[in-house]
Design an enzyme around this catalytic site. Sequence first.
Site, PDB file in Angstrom:
ATOM      1  N   LYS A   1       0.821  -1.215   0.000  1.00  0.00           N
ATOM      2  CA  LYS A   1       0.000   0.000   0.000  1.00  0.00           C
ATOM      3  C   LYS A   1       0.852   1.261   0.000  1.00  0.00           C
ATOM      4  O   LYS A   1       0.475   2.265  -0.600  1.00  0.00           O
ATOM      5  CB  LYS A   1      -0.946   0.022   1.209  1.00  0.00           C
TER       6      LYS A   1
ATOM      7  N   LYS B   1      -4.016 -10.745  -6.369  1.00  0.00           N
ATOM      8  CA  LYS B   1      -5.174 -11.000  -5.506  1.00  0.00           C
ATOM      9  C   LYS B   1      -6.409 -10.235  -5.988  1.00  0.00           C
ATOM     10  O   LYS B   1      -6.280  -9.088  -6.418  1.00  0.00           O
ATOM     11  CB  LYS B   1      -4.789 -10.530  -4.092  1.00  0.00           C
TER      12      LYS B   1
ATOM     13  N   LYS C   1     -10.569  -5.037  -3.619  1.00  0.00           N
ATOM     14  CA  LYS C   1     -11.518  -3.926  -3.742  1.00  0.00           C
ATOM     15  C   LYS C   1     -10.874  -2.728  -4.405  1.00  0.00           C
ATOM     16  O   LYS C   1     -11.554  -1.894  -4.989  1.00  0.00           O
ATOM     17  CB  LYS C   1     -11.957  -3.458  -2.346  1.00  0.00           C
TER      18      LYS C   1
HETATM   19  P1  TYM Z   1     -10.405  -6.725   4.297  1.00  0.00           P
HETATM   20  O1  TYM Z   1     -11.522  -5.780   4.520  1.00  0.00           O
HETATM   21  O2  TYM Z   1      -9.343  -6.362   3.327  1.00  0.00           O
HETATM   22  O3  TYM Z   1     -10.953  -8.134   3.859  1.00  0.00           O
HETATM   23  C1  TYM Z   1     -11.987  -8.785   4.591  1.00  0.00           C
HETATM   24  C2  TYM Z   1     -11.733 -10.282   4.607  1.00  0.00           C
HETATM   25  O4  TYM Z   1     -11.718 -10.801   3.267  1.00  0.00           O
HETATM   26  C3  TYM Z   1     -10.541 -11.557   3.050  1.00  0.00           C
HETATM   27  N1  TYM Z   1     -10.107 -11.370   1.656  1.00  0.00           N
HETATM   28  C4  TYM Z   1      -9.885 -12.368   0.796  1.00  0.00           C
HETATM   29  N2  TYM Z   1      -9.972 -13.706   0.927  1.00  0.00           N
HETATM   30  C5  TYM Z   1      -9.691 -14.467  -0.155  1.00  0.00           C
HETATM   31  N3  TYM Z   1      -9.326 -13.947  -1.362  1.00  0.00           N
HETATM   32  C6  TYM Z   1      -9.231 -12.614  -1.546  1.00  0.00           C
HETATM   33  N4  TYM Z   1      -8.896 -12.112  -2.727  1.00  0.00           N
HETATM   34  C7  TYM Z   1      -9.510 -11.755  -0.437  1.00  0.00           C
HETATM   35  N5  TYM Z   1      -9.510 -10.408  -0.254  1.00  0.00           N
HETATM   36  C8  TYM Z   1      -9.887 -10.192   1.025  1.00  0.00           C
HETATM   37  C9  TYM Z   1      -9.532 -10.990   4.025  1.00  0.00           C
HETATM   38  O5  TYM Z   1      -8.517 -11.922   4.311  1.00  0.00           O
HETATM   39  C10 TYM Z   1     -10.398 -10.680   5.224  1.00  0.00           C
HETATM   40  O6  TYM Z   1     -10.575 -11.831   6.019  1.00  0.00           O
HETATM   41  N6  TYM Z   1      -7.369  -6.158   8.194  1.00  0.00           N
HETATM   42  C11 TYM Z   1      -8.581  -6.793   7.780  1.00  0.00           C
HETATM   43  C12 TYM Z   1      -9.782  -6.446   8.626  1.00  0.00           C
HETATM   44  C13 TYM Z   1      -9.581  -6.578  10.079  1.00  0.00           C
HETATM   45  C14 TYM Z   1      -9.607  -7.778  10.831  1.00  0.00           C
HETATM   46  C15 TYM Z   1      -9.406  -7.403  12.167  1.00  0.00           C
HETATM   47  C16 TYM Z   1      -9.763  -9.115  10.475  1.00  0.00           C
HETATM   48  C17 TYM Z   1      -9.389  -5.571  10.965  1.00  0.00           C
HETATM   49  N7  TYM Z   1      -9.275  -6.045  12.226  1.00  0.00           N
HETATM   50  C18 TYM Z   1      -9.340  -8.352  13.217  1.00  0.00           C
HETATM   51  C19 TYM Z   1      -9.721 -10.061  11.510  1.00  0.00           C
HETATM   52  C20 TYM Z   1      -9.507  -9.671  12.836  1.00  0.00           C
HETATM   53  C21 TYM Z   1      -8.885  -6.369   6.350  1.00  0.00           C
HETATM   54  O7  TYM Z   1      -8.460  -5.363   5.894  1.00  0.00           O
HETATM   55  O8  TYM Z   1      -9.747  -7.147   5.691  1.00  0.00           O
END
Ligand code: TYM
Length: 333
Positions: free
Chosen positions: A113, A196, A199
């Site tokens: 990022k 990957k 979004k």
């Molecule tokens: P975020 O919002 O980017 O994504 C949400 C969840 O979706 C999963 N994910 C994917 N899984 C498979 N293939 C993909 N291409 C893909 N893109 C996203 C992510 O692994 C995630 O599980 N940092 C985290 C949010 C967060 C969090 C937490 C998660 C904040 N605090 C505490 C668990 C525990 C995030 O940005 O997810």
Amino acid sequence: MKKRIFSGMQPTNNLHLGNYLGALRNWVDLQQDDYECIFCVVDLHAITVPQESERLAQATREIAAAYIAAGVDPEKAIIFPQSAVPAHSQLMWMLATMTQMGKLERMTQFKDKAGKNTERVGLGLFAYPVLMAADILAYKATHVPVGEDQKQHLELAREIASTFNTRYKTDFFPQPEPQILGAATRVMSLKDGTKKMSKSDESDNSRINLTDDAEKIAAKIKKAQTDAEPLPHDVAGLKERAGADNLVTIYAALSRRGKADVLKEFGGQQWSAFKPALAELAVKELSPITERMSDLLAHPEKIDKILRDGAERADTLARPILRDAMDIMGFWK
Ligand code: TYM
């Protein structure tokens, strides 16, 4: 002790198939009586990159609606916005004082990022994994279902928990276990099977959004990257064929079958036969969620009530844990 699950998603743009298969669907599967589930909309994480203030609250409602539409039950699970529970930020500060900069510098998501721009990116983006650790530890969560891309952040959360415990000679924080489940733990871009699904990808054709209609899903899958060879007969035949592997993985995950089993059915066939089958399956699985989401969003006051109740329940759990951590650290009270 009952196992406690915590996970979250950022209210940025639409959720996509990666979020669904990598995380959200597993949350729904895990929602059983022997787990206490806490699902957060991580709006404080979202603002680590600029967000429009007019959109943030609505984006938070949309993510909550997606959780519920996918099958998270607000009667059983706690659904709430991160910013509504102060313990997250408070514990984050305490944990930040025991997190080494060098460890944060090694986070691949930060490197991706920030790019070459490390002098100018905000402190929030750098400290992002510490907030994530605080999210989990504020509830002493034992299990964290996420996609593969969050594994490194979770390893850091475990280290931070150990550092706290070692420094204060306690076993206060448990070691949260990552739960990286299912056939599609890392769904790749439809346009480039080595990247990957995300979004933030500029091209909307790279992902299937949970809000896409049947026509859009079919069009995106039709254009998806493959190669000139037909589908292989076994999993070994997907090696070095990232685009092909991705579509087979998605099919396997959506149909809850193994890749080998899918290839037994489709091996030797052309993509022109497989892609419509995949589109049909994706529409069948996703369109009920899309419909439920738009029904829910027609009544924002109901979503707000769920979020408010969730925040209250979450606060009740997190507040005493934060206080105990403060006591261990020796703060005035
Ligand atoms: P975020 O919002 O980017 O994504 C949400 C969840 O979706 C999963 N994910 C994917 N899984 C498979 N293939 C993909 N291409 C893909 N893109 C996203 C992510 O692994 C995630 O599980 N940092 C985290 C949010 C967060 C969090 C937490 C998660 C904040 N605090 C505490 C668990 C525990 C995030 O940005 O997810």
